[in-house]
Every structure is written in structure tokens, then in C-alpha cells.
Design an enzyme around this catalytic site. Structure first.
Site, PDB file in Angstrom:
ATOM      1  N   HIS A 385       0.888  -1.003   0.008  1.00 10.09           N
ATOM      2  CA  HIS A 385       0.186  -0.131   0.212  1.00 10.09           C
ATOM      3  C   HIS A 385       0.798   1.073  -0.131  1.00 10.09           C
ATOM      4  O   HIS A 385       0.521   2.313  -1.446  1.00 10.09           O
ATOM      5  CB  HIS A 385      -0.935   0.184   1.032  1.00 10.09           C
ATOM      6  N   GLU A 386       2.507   1.336   1.003  1.00  5.66           N
ATOM      7  CA  GLU A 386       2.592   2.745   1.106  1.00  5.66           C
ATOM      8  C   GLU A 386       3.511   2.857  -0.359  1.00  5.66           C
ATOM      9  O   GLU A 386       3.451   3.895  -0.581  1.00  5.66           O
ATOM     10  CB  GLU A 386       3.557   2.461   2.379  1.00  5.66           C
ATOM     11  N   HIS A 389       1.753   4.593  -2.712  1.00  6.04           N
ATOM     12  CA  HIS A 389       1.520   5.445  -2.321  1.00  6.04           C
ATOM     13  C   HIS A 389       3.233   6.067  -2.967  1.00  6.04           C
ATOM     14  O   HIS A 389       3.585   7.626  -3.956  1.00  6.04           O
ATOM     15  CB  HIS A 389       2.280   6.491  -1.013  1.00  6.04           C
ATOM     16  N   HIS A 392       3.550   6.654  -6.998  1.00  2.00           N
ATOM     17  CA  HIS A 392       3.408   7.617  -7.843  1.00  2.00           C
ATOM     18  C   HIS A 392       4.307   8.894  -7.145  1.00  2.00           C
ATOM     19  O   HIS A 392       3.816   9.786  -8.138  1.00  2.00           O
ATOM     20  CB  HIS A 392       2.057   8.067  -7.284  1.00  2.00           C
TER      21      HIS A 392
END
Length: 596
Positions: A385-386, A389, A392
Site C-alpha cells: 500500500h505505502e 504511494h 506515485h
């Protein structure tokens, strides 16, 4: 474990920012000089297109360095919130940010005092300014909410003070709160921390879960009036700034910059209300599979698939996440592998370390990841998940100029949750053990529970408490606890015993200090379901569209950026599809566990 006892390879390397405190101090001082020099452009922004361009460049240089200085201080503080040196750094950067805001307060009002037609003529006459077209359009959209230079100067002076409630909350939560050990059914003690609480709730020992639940929230009850005062102060701050800038509500103000109408989170809440029956079905199934006469709130985190050993070490999590991300292409995977090898990540919990997980960096640094890794499935999903980020941010920084080198919070959770969806698909395809497969499906359902249903409940709570204050009400501890308790009853339904202690849970949610952030977890998850399906089913075209989304940064409004990637959030389709998917998975899991 103390911070000094951590292995170096398990900690992040902040040398991208500053090699030591001495170089940080030099940059800290230079920010003040750059901000002071920027004041020389006051009254000159419309002097000539070249002058405006120079002013923007000067402002960007100062902001980039300010961002680096602030981020380094905050990352060092989060390593060990008890460290007095790093506490001092964070206090100083808050003061510096306020000082910088005062020195640059003339900029927006002076620019807004002009006409956009003049800006267009400047862009026509001086091509380097044309790269800032969307920036100028967005800025002038804000014109009705920009105040005079005097008022902007005054508002800038309030910024340090305005962070007081959030800072005090963080210190209370992470540095000052201590808990009595939880005791399991065999009499063994288990330390309770903010980082260990959820793993304890996932433990198969029901007596341990109940004891941890009771003792954890007893500590919040003991401090609940302090937490209520802090949250009310935070809400009043949001309302103050909204009124100061001429918005109808704090929520409208929070959503404005992202071009998101308040109808979007309202529609999310209504859509979830309409599908609560499927969530009740899941809770009923959980109760039946566990064989409990009564399902309590301390029974909703533990896996309902019995006797499944699913320990995942950090090293194993790295390998599996790399496998899961292969559909995004070789280049994407190479960057992730490099991140694992070159210390982007602060892996394990230590005394005083900030709880939870996040990705944070600057335009000039690597996008760092803070974890509090436990050797379990949930921590592997947190890692990927991180990393979503961070990738991105990385691809945005590689592609966009500084002015567009960030992305809106509305888009932030899409990349992270798409990664989670890809990991879920990978595990289902590569794991042969039927027990583990059932465990993965259970985890998938838990993602829906935690990301759509739970975050929407949080969004409803956040909406309601702001509306209460805006209507002249007060956020007393009694009101906050009773309202939160009622929301839990609404969302969990008839097959869950709503334990009274859950009324204090709102006090442990740091996102209530993030100014209407939480609804975006649910909208982001819904968009991620749509995008991950395209990536897995449509191949290169979908992958390229998705990578373009990751590279877009803030070069356009979030709704069209996401629409080009394949998810139109101005329609109900992504949210409804996600909720329909949840209902289908509940039925599938029902058959799976009852036929085994």
C-alpha cells in the site's frame, strides 16, 4: 527495542535530504534568506512577464528548500517522538513555516488583484510562463477566497498556533500514552502499544483479544475529556479558516482545491447505507463460522479461517510484493526493488516511534516509507500500500515540473489500493493451500470492511461533528462518544454486540486531524477495483493508461486524471461496482467455508 538498537539496513537513509544536522541548520538559515529576498518582488508581479517568471522561480526555490527542511525534521521526529532534539526541530520548522508564510503573504493577493486576461497576455509574450497555465487557472479559481494582503499576513501568522491541537494529540497518543499489558488465556502478558493493538485484535486467543480491547480503551476513557477538547479545537480551526475565506462550510473548503463537490462524499455515504445489508450478512457469517453465541467488536479482526499459519517475514513480503507488481511492467518493478535495497523504508517499531504507516518525501528526495512491520499478512499489505504511494510520488517527480510535482489527496489512495488489489490477485493465483486461500478471501473481505465501510463511517462522523459545531453545538466528550456509539450500531447491524468501550475509539483515529481526508480511502478503493481489473484483463493499453495516471501529478484536476485512467468518479459506477463486488465475495466465501 530502542532506536539505537535497530539494524541500519532496517532504517531509512535520510541523506537524500541532509547528511547531518549541520547541513540541515545551514538550509534552515537559507530558507529565511530566500524568503526575505522574495519580498523584493512585492508590487512588481505585473511589471513584466519576465519579472513574474523570476518571482515564481524564486518562490519555488524557497518552497523546495522549506519542504526539505520541514520533511527532514518531521521524519527524524517520527523515528523517536520522545527525542528532545527532534521535538525541538519540529517546533522550529513550524515557526519557520509561519515566518515564511508571513514573508510571502503578498504573493497571492497581488496576483489575484490583477486580471487573468493579463496573465494570458504574459503567457503569450513569454513562452516559459505557458507551462504554468493550469497553475494560473487554478489560482484564479481561488480568487473569491483570497483576502487582502493584510488579512493574508494575519492568517499566515496563525498557522503555527493552528497546529497546536494536532501536535498535542500526536504527543499524547504516541509519546505519553502507556497501557497495561494484556493477558492471554494461559496467563502470559502481552505489551499493548498503538502498533501492537491491531495484531493483538487479530490473535486467535479470544481472552487475549477481550483483555487487550478492554485495557486499551480504558486508557482512552481516562483521557477522554482531553481528547474531546483537542478534537473540538481542531474542528473549530477548520471552521475558522473556512469562514475566513468565504466558504459555506469547512467541508466545502477542504474539498475546494481538489475540485471535488460535497456531493461526492455525501453520495458515498448514501451508497454505503444502501448496501449495509451485505455488510450485516458478512457479520452474520463471521458469527456463524466462529461459532459464537454473541459476536463482539473484539471478534471482528481475527481471521475466521481456523488453524492457518500465515507468517510473512519482511523479506518474504518483499519477494511477494515484487511478484504481485509484475503486471505493471519491468521498469516499475525495478524501481520497487531498488527501494527495498537502498533504504527507502523504516521497517520496525521502536520505543517512541510514530505509530501506523505512511509514505512521505519531497520533490528532491526519495519517497520514504514509515512502517511498524509485524510478520503477518496485514503488514505485507501495508508495505505494498505505502509503496503504491511512493511510486506515485516517484513517477510524478520524474515526469512533472515542481509546480505539478505533487498529487491531490483525492488521488492519493488510488495508487496504494490498486497495489493491494494486485497483491490479492497474485496471492489467490500463486497459493495452493486451500486454507490459505480462504484466509486470503477473508482478508479481501476485511479490506472492504476496513476501507469502504469503516472509512465511510469515519467520514460520516467527521461530517456530523463539523455540522454540529457549525450549527452552534459543542463537541463534548459525552456527545462524541454517544454519537460514535450510534454510528457503530448503524454500521455493524443486529448480529454484533456493540461493546460500550468502542465509544472511545474516535479518540485513537489520527485522521480526524487531517481535515476531511478519510472519505477518499473509500472512493480510492472503489477506483482501484476498476483500475486493477483493467490492468489484469486489458493488458498493455490499461497498464500504460495507469502509468500515465501515476505520472500526471497535479497537471490537471483529479477527476479528469482519474477518468483518463479508467474510473469516472463523477458517476456512481465505481462505488456501486465495488459494493456489488463485496456482496458477491460474501456469498462466495459463505459457500467456501460451509462446503469445506
Amino acid at each position: 527495542m530502542k532506536r539505537a538498537e535497530q539494524r541500519m539496513e532496517d532504517t531509512w537513509d535520510l541523506s537524500d535530504l541532509y547528511r547531518d544536522l549541520e547541513t540541515w541548520e545551514a538550509a534552515f538559515a537559507e530558507v529565511k534568506v530566500l524568503a526575505k529576498n522574495f519580498k523584493a518582488y512585492s508590487g512588481r508581479l505585473y511589471e513584466a512577464p519576465e519579472t513574474l517568471y523570476e518571482a515564481i522561480q524564486a518562490k519555488e526555490r524557497a518552497e523546495r528548500m522549506l519542504s526539505n527542511v520541514i520533511t527532514y525534521a518531521r521524519l527524524k521526529h517520527d523515528e523517536d517522538t520522545k527525542n528532545a532534539t527532534y521535538q525541538s526541530l519540529t517546533s522550529r520548522v513550524e515557526a519557520l513555516g509561519s515566518e515564511y508564510g508571513e514573508m510571502t503573504a503578498f504573493y497571492a493577493p497581488e496576483l489575484m488583484a490583477g486580471d487573468f486576461v493579463k496573465i494570458e497576455s504574459f503567457m503569450d509574450r513569454y513562452p516559459p510562463l505557458a507551462a504554468y497555465r493550469f497553475y494560473f487557472e487554478s489560482l484564479f479559481r481561488s480568487k473569491p477566497h483570497i483576502r487582502s494582503e493584510e488579512i493574508e499576513h494575519l492568517l499566515a501568522q496563525t498557522e503555527e498556533m493552528a497546529s497546536g491541537a494536532s501536535n498535542a494529540y500526536g504527543m499524547l497518543l504516541n509519546a505519553d500514552m502507556t497501557y497495561e499489558d494484556a493477558v492471554d488465556s494461559e496467563g502470559n502478558a502481552h505489551p499493548i502499544t498503538n502498533g501492537s493493538y491491531i495484531p493483538l485484535m487479530m490473535n486467535e486467543d479470544r481472552e487475549l483479544r477481550k483483555d487487550a480491547f478492554t485495557k486499551y480503551y480504558a486508557n482512552y476513557e481516562a483521557h477522554i475529556n482531553t481528547f474531546a477538547a483537542l478534537l473540538q479545537t481542531e474542528v473549530k480551526k477548520n471552521i475558522f479558516y473556512a469562514k475566513a475565506r468565504g466558504f459555506k462550510s469547512a467541508r466545502e473548503a477542504a474539498l475546494f482545491d481538489n475540485h471535488i463537490p460535497v456531493t461526492v462524499p455525501d453520495a458515498l455515504i448514501e451508497a454505503v447505507h444502501g448496501k449495509l445489508d451485505s455488510f450485516y450478512d458478512y457479520m452474520k457469517l463471521r458469527k456463524e463460522v466462529l461459532g459464537y453465541d454473541a459476536l463482539h467488536l473484539y471478534d471482528i479482526y481475527n481471521p475466521i479461517v481456523e488453524s492457518v499459519d500465515f507468517k510473512v517475514t519482511y523479506e518474504e513480503a518483499q519477494k511477494m510484493t515484487l511478484g504481485a507488481l509484475k503486471p505493471l511492467g519491468e521498469a516499475y518493478g525495478e524501481v520497487v526493488e531498488n527501494a527495498y535495497q537502498t533504504r527507502w523504508i523504516d521497517v520496525y517499531e521502536n520505543e517512541g516511534k510514530r505509530s501506523g504507516a505512511y509514505s512521505w518525501g519531497t520533490y528532491d528526495s526519495r519517497p520514504y516509507i514509515l512502517l511498524n512491520h509485524k510478520d503477518n499478512l496485514d503488514s505485507m499489505f501495508t508495505l505494498i500500500h505505502e509503496m503504491g504511494h511512493s511510486m506515485h510520488s516517484y513517477l510524478t517527480h520524474q515526469t512533472q515540473p515542481f509546480v505539478y510535482g505533487h498529487y491531490s489527496i483525492f488521488l492519493a489512495e488510488v495508487a496504494s489500493t490498486t497495489n493491494e488489489a494486485l497483491l490479492n490477485d497474485y496471492l489467490m493465483k500463486t497459493i495452493d493451500n486451500e486454507g490459505r486461500k480462504k484466509y486470503i478471501v477473508n482478508h479481501y473481505l476485511e479490506q472492504f470492511r476496513g476501507t469502504i465501510f469503516r472509512q465511510t463511517m469515519f467520514a460520516e462522523f467527521e461530517r456530523d461533528i463539523h455540522a454540529t459545531v457549525e450549527a452552534g453545538g459543542a463537541l463534548t466528550a459525552e456527545y462524541l462518544c454517544s454519537h460514535y456509539l450510534e454510528l457503530n450500531r448503524k454500521y455493524f447491524g443486529p448480529d454484533v454486540v456493540i461493546d460500550e468501550a468502542i465509544q472511545y475509539e474516535w479518540a485513537r483515529i489520527p485522521h480526524f486531524y487531517y481535515d476531511f481526508y478519510v472519505y477518499q480511502y473509500a472512493t480510492g478503493f472503489s477506483a482501484a477495483i476498476a483500475l486493477s481489473d483493467r490492468i489484469l484483463n486489458d493488458g498493455e493499453t490499461a497498464v500504460n493508461a495507469y502509468l500515465d495516471f501515476l505520472k500526471s501529478g497535479a497537471s490537471d484536476s483529479p477527476i479528469p486524471i482519474l477518468r483518463r485512467a479508467g474510473a469516472d468518479m463523477e458517476t456512481e459506477v465505481p462505488v456501486q461496482e465495488a459494493l456489488n463486488r463485496f456482496a458477491e465475495v460474501v456469498k462466495t466465501f459463505d459457500k467456501l467455508v460451509k462446503n469445506s
